[in-house]
Design an enzyme around this catalytic site. Structure first.
Site, mmCIF file in Angstrom:
data_model
loop_
_atom_site.group_PDB
_atom_site.id
_atom_site.type_symbol
_atom_site.label_atom_id
_atom_site.label_comp_id
_atom_site.label_asym_id
_atom_site.label_seq_id
_atom_site.Cartn_x
_atom_site.Cartn_y
_atom_site.Cartn_z
ATOM 1 C CG ASP A 296 43.400 6.464 -43.504
ATOM 2 O OD1 ASP A 296 42.477 5.945 -42.869
ATOM 3 O OD2 ASP A 296 44.593 6.462 -43.104
ATOM 4 C CB THR B 214 48.806 6.470 -38.803
ATOM 5 O OG1 THR B 214 47.669 5.665 -38.441
ATOM 6 C CG2 THR B 214 48.370 7.922 -38.998
ATOM 7 C CG ASP C 4 47.529 15.181 -41.612
ATOM 8 O OD1 ASP C 4 46.491 15.385 -40.936
ATOM 9 O OD2 ASP C 4 48.661 15.050 -41.111
ATOM 10 C CB ALA D 257 40.760 9.578 -34.145
ATOM 11 C CB THR E 146 45.484 13.293 -35.387
ATOM 12 O OG1 THR E 146 46.559 13.191 -36.316
ATOM 13 C CG2 THR E 146 44.256 12.602 -35.977
ATOM 14 C CG ASP F 118 32.470 4.232 -24.120
ATOM 15 O OD1 ASP F 118 33.636 4.438 -24.506
ATOM 16 O OD2 ASP F 118 32.078 3.110 -23.718
ATOM 17 C CB SER G 195 38.999 10.026 -23.028
ATOM 18 O OG SER G 195 39.741 10.204 -21.865
ATOM 19 C CE LYS H 186 37.229 10.519 -30.990
ATOM 20 N NZ LYS H 186 37.268 10.492 -32.478
ATOM 21 C CG ASN I 222 35.908 -0.615 -25.310
ATOM 22 O OD1 ASN I 222 35.436 0.264 -24.603
ATOM 23 N ND2 ASN I 222 37.183 -0.941 -25.275
ATOM 24 N NE ARG J 190 37.639 0.084 -21.063
ATOM 25 C CZ ARG J 190 37.969 0.479 -19.825
ATOM 26 N NH1 ARG J 190 37.143 0.286 -18.820
ATOM 27 N NH2 ARG J 190 39.118 1.089 -19.613
HETATM 28 P P1 NAD Z 1 41.993 3.181 -36.038
HETATM 29 O O1 NAD Z 1 43.140 3.644 -35.215
HETATM 30 O O2 NAD Z 1 41.873 1.740 -36.399
HETATM 31 O O3 NAD Z 1 41.941 3.996 -37.414
HETATM 32 C C1 NAD Z 1 42.181 5.378 -37.490
HETATM 33 C C2 NAD Z 1 42.403 5.728 -38.956
HETATM 34 O O4 NAD Z 1 42.609 7.153 -39.041
HETATM 35 C C3 NAD Z 1 43.641 5.061 -39.570
HETATM 36 O O5 NAD Z 1 43.328 4.547 -40.844
HETATM 37 C C4 NAD Z 1 44.650 6.204 -39.685
HETATM 38 O O6 NAD Z 1 45.563 6.036 -40.748
HETATM 39 C C5 NAD Z 1 43.737 7.401 -39.885
HETATM 40 N N1 NAD Z 1 44.347 8.665 -39.463
HETATM 41 C C6 NAD Z 1 45.004 8.917 -38.285
HETATM 42 N N2 NAD Z 1 45.437 10.190 -38.269
HETATM 43 C C7 NAD Z 1 45.038 10.772 -39.434
HETATM 44 C C8 NAD Z 1 45.156 12.087 -39.983
HETATM 45 N N3 NAD Z 1 45.803 13.052 -39.321
HETATM 46 N N4 NAD Z 1 44.625 12.329 -41.204
HETATM 47 C C9 NAD Z 1 43.974 11.346 -41.887
HETATM 48 N N5 NAD Z 1 43.832 10.086 -41.416
HETATM 49 C C10 NAD Z 1 44.355 9.792 -40.199
HETATM 50 O O7 NAD Z 1 40.709 3.692 -35.249
HETATM 51 P P2 NAD Z 1 39.255 3.026 -35.139
HETATM 52 O O8 NAD Z 1 39.264 2.074 -34.009
HETATM 53 O O9 NAD Z 1 38.814 2.608 -36.476
HETATM 54 O O10 NAD Z 1 38.410 4.305 -34.662
HETATM 55 C C11 NAD Z 1 37.792 5.167 -35.612
HETATM 56 C C12 NAD Z 1 37.088 6.282 -34.871
HETATM 57 O O11 NAD Z 1 36.128 5.722 -33.969
HETATM 58 C C13 NAD Z 1 38.022 7.123 -33.998
HETATM 59 O O12 NAD Z 1 37.626 8.469 -34.113
HETATM 60 C C14 NAD Z 1 37.804 6.599 -32.588
HETATM 61 O O13 NAD Z 1 38.024 7.616 -31.631
HETATM 62 C C15 NAD Z 1 36.337 6.214 -32.649
HETATM 63 N N6 NAD Z 1 35.923 5.125 -31.745
HETATM 64 C C16 NAD Z 1 36.624 3.943 -31.701
HETATM 65 C C17 NAD Z 1 36.181 2.913 -30.870
HETATM 66 C C18 NAD Z 1 36.907 1.583 -30.821
HETATM 67 O O14 NAD Z 1 36.573 0.731 -29.975
HETATM 68 N N7 NAD Z 1 37.862 1.308 -31.700
HETATM 69 C C19 NAD Z 1 35.049 3.097 -30.065
HETATM 70 C C20 NAD Z 1 34.359 4.319 -30.135
HETATM 71 C C21 NAD Z 1 34.811 5.318 -30.987
HETATM 72 P P1 TYD Z 2 41.615 -1.256 -25.282
HETATM 73 O O1 TYD Z 2 41.312 -2.283 -26.330
HETATM 74 O O2 TYD Z 2 42.950 -0.584 -25.316
HETATM 75 O O3 TYD Z 2 40.410 -0.203 -25.281
HETATM 76 P P2 TYD Z 2 40.082 1.007 -24.235
HETATM 77 O O4 TYD Z 2 41.221 1.239 -23.350
HETATM 78 O O5 TYD Z 2 39.850 2.116 -25.180
HETATM 79 O O6 TYD Z 2 38.847 0.565 -23.507
HETATM 80 O O7 TYD Z 2 41.486 -1.962 -23.867
HETATM 81 C C1 TYD Z 2 40.280 -2.517 -23.424
HETATM 82 C C2 TYD Z 2 40.461 -2.899 -21.969
HETATM 83 O O8 TYD Z 2 41.456 -3.934 -21.881
HETATM 84 C C3 TYD Z 2 40.987 -1.774 -21.093
HETATM 85 O O9 TYD Z 2 40.357 -1.849 -19.821
HETATM 86 C C4 TYD Z 2 42.469 -2.049 -20.957
HETATM 87 C C5 TYD Z 2 42.530 -3.560 -21.035
HETATM 88 N N1 TYD Z 2 43.781 -4.116 -21.627
HETATM 89 C C6 TYD Z 2 44.513 -5.104 -20.930
HETATM 90 O O10 TYD Z 2 44.136 -5.520 -19.817
HETATM 91 N N2 TYD Z 2 45.646 -5.584 -21.515
HETATM 92 C C7 TYD Z 2 46.096 -5.154 -22.728
HETATM 93 O O11 TYD Z 2 47.165 -5.621 -23.200
HETATM 94 C C8 TYD Z 2 45.315 -4.173 -23.443
HETATM 95 C C9 TYD Z 2 45.753 -3.643 -24.784
HETATM 96 C C10 TYD Z 2 44.159 -3.676 -22.848
#
Ligand code: NAD
Ligand code: TYD
Length: 378
Positions: A50, A53, A76, A100, A117, A152, A178, A181, A206, A241
């Site tokens: 990791d 970041t 990285d 990511a 990234t 998604d 997106s 991704k 989400n 969502r």
């Molecule tokens: P996050 O932002 O909380 O964590 C991302 C991690 O990746 C961090 O620890 C960061 O330090 C590390 N990172 C970033 N750039 C890097 C690099 N160049 N090299 C090595 N490490 C690096 O993200 P998350 O919410 O835990 O999401 C994880 C994965 O799941 C992502 O690929 C995201 O697209 C996917 N995802 C997230 C959600 C969601 O709702 N959070 C939903 C579906 C898919």
């Molecule tokens: P988010 O958690 O950023 O996830 P994603 O955009 O990947 O779905 O946001 C979830 C939903 O909430 C999205 O429709 C945007 C909305 N949102 C707000 O209305 N206010 C906020 O301050 C944030 C961060 C998100």
């Protein structure tokens, strides 16, 4: 830079009878939940790579800091030489790729890091993994997996009456996040089709749960509410969502790793569709009960300027993973949300640590300069 969580020394062999997995992004929200879950359930070793970041935090892994099966490396995914060295040294049976840039709003204000990234990083990682995989025996090659964690959001946006996304829905990403991704998903697919690398891709809705960085909707709303700050709902608040508790997502990823067919993609979701406004009201209702004040927290809801290109609705058809792999979400939304809010209330020190100066700058940029209606003070 090499950091270590465990007392194990770099270069020292991890016990090979407990085959290892390499987890990228394992100090972030979902990655850390996955690592903790995996280590509590299995004997295998985990190497976390990791970059740390703003979204990555070693405190997320503190409960396994003394466990010799866990090794942390700060680095990285773009660094091919480092990844090759880690693969050769630890000989993992799988790579789970979580790393990511993950926040849509940040991708709108500054897309470059997302391209770097999410696209270039995934490419360099795939190249290093392919080189490693080619050197394995035929038996090891067949057992190896590269699991790519995706979203998604690659499918675009649905109208209220559209059927949910299936694995066959054409990609139509709308934000720089997106799109980056989607691009990485295509690269992963191509490495299977062209080189035969045994890849798996999961596209998930989400997530919410413990250790999510407070820029995302649920933690942002609850932490603002506790401080008496406005709750900035974008647009009319009717964007939909589909929410999944993070532990269910991690279980889905493990299921795909164990039983998924290489080259296939699997949708993962919670079947918990909800408008943002409804969700924020539920957060407020739980807080009213757990931390009552004279007024309801819902009074703090403020409608602010919409996100540019804001996707209206996401919904996942998860019948493939249910039917073929026997996975389904276990947590109810009400139960998961309560657990999440309780976790934050019990871990306000964690919040204090992760909301550094850089995070304050982001909040100012996102909600004050460009969004005067949604002024949020810190
Ligand atoms: P996050 O932002 O909380 O964590 C991302 C991690 O990746 C961090 O620890 C960061 O330090 C590390 N990172 C970033 N750039 C890097 C690099 N160049 N090299 C090595 N490490 C690096 O993200 P998350 O919410 O835990 O999401 C994880 C994965 O799941 C992502 O690929 C995201 O697209 C996917 N995802 C997230 C959600 C969601 O709702 N959070 C939903 C579906 C898919
Ligand atoms: P988010 O958690 O950023 O996830 P994603 O955009 O990947 O779905 O946001 C979830 C939903 O909430 C999205 O429709 C945007 C909305 N949102 C707000 O209305 N206010 C906020 O301050 C944030 C961060 C998100």
């Amino acid at each position: 830079m090499q950091g270590r969580l465990s007392p194990a020394i770099e270069g020292e062999e991890l016990d090979s009878s407990r085959s290892a997995v390499l987890v990228t992004g394992g100090a972030g929200f979902i990655g850390s939940n996955f690592v903790l879950r995996r280590m509590s359930e299995r004997q295998t070793s985990v190497i976390v790579l990791d970059k740390l970041t703003y979204a990555g935090n070693l405190e997320n892994l503190s409960s396994v800091a003394q466990d010799e099966r866990c090794r942390f490396v700060r680095g990285d995914i773009m660094d091919g030489a480092l990844v090759r060295r880690l693969l050769d040294e630890h000989r993992p049976q799988a790579v789970l790729h979580f790393a990511a840039e993950s926040h849509v709003d940040r991708s709108i204000l500054g897309p470059e890091e997302f391209i770097r990234t999410n696209i270039e990083g995934t490419f360099h990682l795939l190249e290093a993994v392919r080189g490693y995989w080619l050197k394995l025996t035929a038996q090891e090659q067949a057992a190896f997996r590269f699991l790519h964690v995706s979203t998604d959001e690659v499918y675009g946006s649905l109208s209220p009456t559209d059927p949910a996304f299936t694995e066959e829905t054409p990609y139509a990403p709308n934000s720089p996040y997106s799109a980056s991704k989607a691009s990485s998903d295509h690269l992963v697919r191509a490495y299977h089709h062209t080189y035969g690398l045994p890849v798996l891709t999961t596209n998930c809705s989400n997530n919410y749960g413990p250790r999510q960085f407070p820029e995302k909707l649920i933690p942002l709303m609850m932490l603002n509410a506790l401080k008496g700050l406005s709750l900035p709902v974008y647009g009319d608040g009717l964007n939909v969502r589909d929410w999944l508790y993070v532990d269910d997502h991690c279980d889905g990823i493990q299921t795909v790793l164990d039983r998924g067919i290489p080259g296939q993609t699997y949708n993962i979701g919670g079947r918990q569709e909800m408008t943002n406004l409804e969700l924020v009201r539920q957060v407020c209702a739980i807080l009213d009960e757990l931390k009552p004040t004279q007024k309801s927290y819902a009074d703090l809801i403020t409608f602010v300027k919409d996100r540019p290109g804001h996707d209206r609705r996401y919904a996942m058809d998860i019948s493939k993973i249910e039917r073929e792999l026997g996975w389904k979400p276990r947590e109810t939304f009400v139960g998961g949300l309560r657990k999440t809010i309780e976790w934050y209330l019990n871990n306000l020190e964690w919040v204090e640590h992760v909301t550094s100066g850089a995070y304050r700058d982001w909040i100012h940029l996102q909600y004050t300069s460009t969004n005067p209606a949604g002024t949020v003070q810190l």
